[in-house]
Design a protein around this motif. Structure first.
Motif, PDB file in Angstrom:
ATOM      1  N   LEU A  65    -118.840  23.066 -37.138  1.00 37.07           N
ATOM      2  CA  LEU A  65    -119.921  22.369 -37.627  1.00 37.07           C
ATOM      3  C   LEU A  65    -120.740  22.306 -36.688  1.00 37.07           C
ATOM      4  O   LEU A  65    -122.023  22.439 -36.728  1.00 37.07           O
ATOM      5  CB  LEU A  65    -119.211  21.252 -38.348  1.00 37.07           C
ATOM      6  N   ALA A  66    -120.561  21.891 -35.377  1.00 39.62           N
ATOM      7  CA  ALA A  66    -121.602  21.426 -34.306  1.00 39.62           C
ATOM      8  C   ALA A  66    -122.216  22.730 -33.856  1.00 39.62           C
ATOM      9  O   ALA A  66    -123.388  22.554 -33.645  1.00 39.62           O
ATOM     10  CB  ALA A  66    -120.831  20.502 -33.232  1.00 39.62           C
ATOM     11  N   GLN A  84    -124.670  23.587 -36.748  1.00 37.27           N
ATOM     12  CA  GLN A  84    -125.973  22.948 -36.699  1.00 37.27           C
ATOM     13  C   GLN A  84    -126.685  23.099 -35.512  1.00 37.27           C
ATOM     14  O   GLN A  84    -128.093  23.138 -35.795  1.00 37.27           O
ATOM     15  CB  GLN A  84    -125.380  21.454 -36.882  1.00 37.27           C
ATOM     16  N   ARG A  85    -126.064  23.090 -34.400  1.00 35.90           N
ATOM     17  CA  ARG A  85    -126.978  23.579 -33.071  1.00 35.90           C
ATOM     18  C   ARG A  85    -127.933  24.778 -33.296  1.00 35.90           C
ATOM     19  O   ARG A  85    -129.003  24.874 -33.425  1.00 35.90           O
ATOM     20  CB  ARG A  85    -126.174  23.696 -31.932  1.00 35.90           C
ATOM     21  N   GLN A  99    -128.890  26.231 -36.294  1.00 35.61           N
ATOM     22  CA  GLN A  99    -129.589  26.077 -37.164  1.00 35.61           C
ATOM     23  C   GLN A  99    -131.004  25.512 -36.601  1.00 35.61           C
ATOM     24  O   GLN A  99    -132.196  25.815 -36.798  1.00 35.61           O
ATOM     25  CB  GLN A  99    -129.174  25.084 -38.410  1.00 35.61           C
ATOM     26  N   ALA A 100    -130.944  24.163 -35.934  1.00 42.06           N
ATOM     27  CA  ALA A 100    -131.585  23.683 -35.169  1.00 42.06           C
ATOM     28  C   ALA A 100    -132.652  24.523 -34.239  1.00 42.06           C
ATOM     29  O   ALA A 100    -133.912  24.690 -34.166  1.00 42.06           O
ATOM     30  CB  ALA A 100    -131.483  22.411 -34.370  1.00 42.06           C
TER      31      ALA A 100
END
Length: 79
Positions: free
Chosen positions: A23-24, A27-28, A30-31
């Motif tokens: 998950l991390a 998310q990283r 995607q950012a």
């Protein structure tokens, strides 16, 4: 290439539940993609350059994700 340009067209899939271990990372990345798109467009670059830059970042992420998934598969607690 965008997902809507794939041939054959991908079938409708159920929403993907991302394992907690990834998950991390997801998310990283995607950012980073969002920031890259904003930066390139703000710099006045054409959509072809934006698309190529996105492809480069996604390819790099695919490599990272493959390594992470392989490590998860080798973990002793993997089902």
């Amino acid at each position: 290439m965008r997902i809507d340009q794939l041939q054959p067209t991908p079938s409708v899939a159920e929403p993907l539940e991302i394992p907690a271990e990834l998950l991390a990372s997801v998310q990283r990345h995607q950012a980073h993609l969002a920031e890259l798109i904003v930066s390139l467009r703000a710099a006045g670059l054409g959509e072809d350059v934006v698309d190529a830059s996105i492809r480069t970042l996604v390819d790099s992420y695919a490599d990272d994700l493959t390594v992470a998934i392989r490590a998860m598969m080798k973990a002793p607690d993997h089902g």
